[in-house]
Design a protein around this motif. Structure first.
Motif, PDB file in Angstrom:
ATOM      1  N   GLU A 180      34.318  48.265  32.054  1.00  0.00           N
ATOM      2  CA  GLU A 180      34.721  47.851  30.707  1.00  0.00           C
ATOM      3  C   GLU A 180      35.176  46.397  30.694  1.00  0.00           C
ATOM      4  OE1 GLU A 180      36.375  51.869  28.564  1.00  0.00           O
ATOM      5  OE2 GLU A 180      37.545  51.064  30.239  1.00  0.00           O
ATOM      6  N   PHE A 181      35.961  46.017  31.688  1.00  0.00           N
ATOM      7  CA  PHE A 181      36.413  44.630  31.754  1.00  0.00           C
ATOM      8  C   PHE A 181      35.230  43.675  31.912  1.00  0.00           C
ATOM      9  CE2 PHE A 181      40.762  46.123  32.550  1.00  0.00           C
ATOM     10  CZ  PHE A 181      41.501  45.127  31.940  1.00  0.00           C
ATOM     11  N   ALA A 182      34.278  44.042  32.770  1.00  0.00           N
ATOM     12  CA  ALA A 182      33.139  43.167  33.044  1.00  0.00           C
ATOM     13  C   ALA A 182      32.367  42.821  31.780  1.00  0.00           C
ATOM     14  CB  ALA A 182      32.213  43.818  34.067  1.00  0.00           C
ATOM     15  N   ALA A 183      32.392  43.716  30.804  1.00  0.00           N
ATOM     16  CA  ALA A 183      31.658  43.486  29.563  1.00  0.00           C
ATOM     17  C   ALA A 183      32.314  42.435  28.682  1.00  0.00           C
ATOM     18  CB  ALA A 183      31.532  44.799  28.795  1.00  0.00           C
ATOM     19  N   HIS A 184      33.569  42.049  28.996  1.00  0.00           N
ATOM     20  CA  HIS A 184      34.301  41.142  28.104  1.00  0.00           C
ATOM     21  C   HIS A 184      34.776  39.862  28.773  1.00  0.00           C
ATOM     22  CE1 HIS A 184      34.278  44.168  24.947  1.00  0.00           C
ATOM     23  NE2 HIS A 184      34.622  45.054  25.867  1.00  0.00           N
ATOM     24  N   PHE A 185      34.685  39.751  30.092  1.00  0.00           N
ATOM     25  CA  PHE A 185      35.125  38.533  30.762  1.00  0.00           C
ATOM     26  C   PHE A 185      34.378  37.302  30.258  1.00  0.00           C
ATOM     27  CE2 PHE A 185      36.440  41.140  34.687  1.00  0.00           C
ATOM     28  CZ  PHE A 185      37.741  41.215  34.251  1.00  0.00           C
ATOM     29  N   GLY A 186      33.113  37.466  29.940  1.00  0.00           N
ATOM     30  CA  GLY A 186      32.290  36.333  29.541  1.00  0.00           C
ATOM     31  C   GLY A 186      32.736  35.656  28.262  1.00  0.00           C
ATOM     32  N   ALA A 187      33.545  36.332  27.459  1.00  0.00           N
ATOM     33  CA  ALA A 187      34.020  35.736  26.209  1.00  0.00           C
ATOM     34  C   ALA A 187      35.074  34.669  26.447  1.00  0.00           C
ATOM     35  CB  ALA A 187      34.588  36.819  25.291  1.00  0.00           C
ATOM     36  N   ILE A 188      35.706  34.684  27.617  1.00  0.00           N
ATOM     37  CA  ILE A 188      36.783  33.742  27.922  1.00  0.00           C
ATOM     38  C   ILE A 188      36.195  32.400  28.336  1.00  0.00           C
ATOM     39  CG2 ILE A 188      38.742  33.290  29.447  1.00  0.00           C
ATOM     40  CD1 ILE A 188      39.143  36.329  29.617  1.00  0.00           C
ATOM     41  N   ALA A 189      36.630  31.331  27.681  1.00  0.00           N
ATOM     42  CA  ALA A 189      36.089  30.000  27.958  1.00  0.00           C
ATOM     43  C   ALA A 189      36.565  29.459  29.307  1.00  0.00           C
ATOM     44  CB  ALA A 189      36.472  29.032  26.842  1.00  0.00           C
ATOM     45  N   GLY A 190      37.783  29.789  29.686  1.00  0.00           N
ATOM     46  CA  GLY A 190      38.312  29.324  30.967  1.00  0.00           C
ATOM     47  C   GLY A 190      37.725  30.106  32.130  1.00  0.00           C
ATOM     48  N   ALA A 191      37.877  29.549  33.346  1.00  0.00           N
ATOM     49  CA  ALA A 191      37.390  30.231  34.543  1.00  0.00           C
ATOM     50  C   ALA A 191      38.162  31.532  34.754  1.00  0.00           C
ATOM     51  CB  ALA A 191      37.550  29.320  35.757  1.00  0.00           C
ATOM     52  N   VAL A 192      37.460  32.597  35.106  1.00  0.00           N
ATOM     53  CA  VAL A 192      38.069  33.911  35.280  1.00  0.00           C
ATOM     54  C   VAL A 192      37.992  34.337  36.741  1.00  0.00           C
ATOM     55  CG1 VAL A 192      37.940  36.361  34.688  1.00  0.00           C
ATOM     56  CG2 VAL A 192      37.548  34.629  32.924  1.00  0.00           C
ATOM     57  N   THR A 193      39.132  34.749  37.282  1.00  0.00           N
ATOM     58  CA  THR A 193      39.216  35.320  38.630  1.00  0.00           C
ATOM     59  C   THR A 193      39.719  36.746  38.495  1.00  0.00           C
ATOM     60  OG1 THR A 193      39.773  33.144  39.551  1.00  0.00           O
ATOM     61  CG2 THR A 193      40.239  35.071  40.923  1.00  0.00           C
ATOM     62  N   VAL A 194      39.139  37.663  39.254  1.00  0.00           N
ATOM     63  CA  VAL A 194      39.510  39.077  39.157  1.00  0.00           C
ATOM     64  C   VAL A 194      39.830  39.637  40.538  1.00  0.00           C
ATOM     65  CG1 VAL A 194      38.839  41.339  38.283  1.00  0.00           C
ATOM     66  CG2 VAL A 194      37.872  39.289  37.243  1.00  0.00           C
ATOM     67  N   ARG A 195      40.906  40.392  40.614  1.00  0.00           N
ATOM     68  CA  ARG A 195      41.236  41.125  41.850  1.00  0.00           C
ATOM     69  C   ARG A 195      41.462  42.593  41.475  1.00  0.00           C
ATOM     70  NH1 ARG A 195      43.712  40.022  46.852  1.00  0.00           N
ATOM     71  NH2 ARG A 195      42.681  38.001  46.647  1.00  0.00           N
ATOM     72  N   TRP A 196      40.615  43.463  42.003  1.00  0.00           N
ATOM     73  CA  TRP A 196      40.769  44.897  41.753  1.00  0.00           C
ATOM     74  C   TRP A 196      41.597  45.513  42.866  1.00  0.00           C
ATOM     75  CZ3 TRP A 196      39.762  46.149  37.075  1.00  0.00           C
ATOM     76  CH2 TRP A 196      38.762  45.484  36.364  1.00  0.00           C
ATOM     77  N   LEU A 197      42.575  46.303  42.491  1.00  0.00           N
ATOM     78  CA  LEU A 197      43.453  46.977  43.459  1.00  0.00           C
ATOM     79  C   LEU A 197      42.910  48.381  43.689  1.00  0.00           C
ATOM     80  CD1 LEU A 197      46.848  45.894  41.856  1.00  0.00           C
ATOM     81  CD2 LEU A 197      45.639  44.785  43.754  1.00  0.00           C
ATOM     82  N   GLU A 198      42.401  48.611  44.852  1.00  0.00           N
ATOM     83  CA  GLU A 198      41.728  49.870  45.145  1.00  0.00           C
ATOM     84  C   GLU A 198      42.694  51.052  45.080  1.00  0.00           C
ATOM     85  OE1 GLU A 198      38.914  51.911  48.619  1.00  0.00           O
ATOM     86  OE2 GLU A 198      39.616  49.838  48.823  1.00  0.00           O
TER      87      GLU A 198
END
Length: 202
Positions: A159-177
Motif C-alpha cells: 500500500e505504501f509503495a503505491a503512494h511514495f511516488g507522489a512525494i516530491a522529496g527523496a524518499v527513504t524506507v526502512r521496513w521493520l521485519e
C-alpha cells in the motif's frame, strides 16, 4: 538571497536539530522517542527535542484536530530553531504515527524543515484502506524517511509503495521485519540506525 537560495544554503549546512512528536495514544516518553534522543545526542551529537501536544499535557484522551496540532508544532519548531540560533529550515521534523502525520501536513503547508522522519506513519485506519491519508503528499518537497513495521495494520508495504511516488522529496524506507504499528523496544536499535543514517545523508 531568494527563499529558494536560502533553503539551499540551509540544506548545505546540514540539520541542526531533530524535533520529535508522539502518537495519538502515547506521549513524549514513548520508548522509541526516548531512545532516539539518547542515542542521537551522543552520536552525531545532534540536539533532539521531544514535545508533547497540549491535549496530552491536559490529560485528555483524544487528540485535537489536525489544524490545532499543526499550529502547536509550528510554534514548537520555531522556538527550537530560535533556541539553537538557526533557521527553521535546518530542523528535521518527525514522530510516531499521528505526530509524524502532523509534521508531514505542516511541511506540506509551508513549514520549513530539513527533512521528515515518519515512524509508523498511519497511511489509513486499520481495516479501512479506502480512508487514505496521502492527499498532502504531493506538497512535500523535503527528504522523507519512513520507518514502519511490515505487519502494521495502518498500511502494508504494498500500500505504501503505491503512494511514495507522489512525494516530491527523496524518499527513504526502512521496513521493520515482523513489527506491528508499535514496534517492540527490541526494534529501537534498528530504528535509531535508520534515523542516524538518514540524518547524515541530509
Amino acid at each position: 538571497m531568494s527563499t529558494a537560495d536560502a533553503r539551499v544554503a540551509s540544506a548545505a549546512a546540514g540539520p541542526a536539530g531533530l524535533l520529535l512528536t508522539h502518537g495519538a495514544g502515547g506521549g513524549a516518553d514513548h520508548h522509541t522517542l526516548v531512545a532516539l534522543q539518547q542515542a542521537l545526542q551522543q552520536d552525531p551529537g545532534l540536539p533532539v527535542r521531544r514535545i508533547e501536544f497540549s491535549y496530552r499535557r491536559q490529560a485528555r484522551r483524544f487528540p485535537d484536530r489536525a489544524p490545532k496540532l499543526i499550529v502547536e508544532l509550528r510554534s514548537a519548531a520555531q522556538a527550537f530553531a530560535a533556541e539553537l540560533g538557526v533557521d527553521a529550515a535546518r530542523i528535521v521534523l518527525g514522530g510516531r504515527s499521528l505526530g509524524g502525520r502532523v509534521c508531514s501536513m505542516a511541511v506540506s503547508e509551508g513549514l520549513p524543515a530539513a527533512g521528515l522522519v515518519l515512524l509508523s506513519y498511519p497511511l489509513h485506519p486499520p481495516r479501512m484502506p479506502g480512508r487514505l491519508r496521502v492527499g498532502h503528499f504531493g506538497d512535500i518537497d523535503v527528504p522523507v524517511l519512513f520507518v514502519t513495521g511490515d505487519r502494521d495494520p495502518f498500511g502494508s508495504p504494498e500500500e505504501f509503495a503505491a503512494h511514495f511516488g507522489a512525494i516530491a522529496g527523496a524518499v527513504t524506507v526502512r521496513w521493520l521485519e515482523g513489527q506491528n504499528h508499535d514496534p517492540k523496544p527490541a526494534a529501537d536499535p534498528e530504528i535509531i540506525a535508520a534515523v542516524a543514517e538518514f540524518l547524515k545523508s541530509l
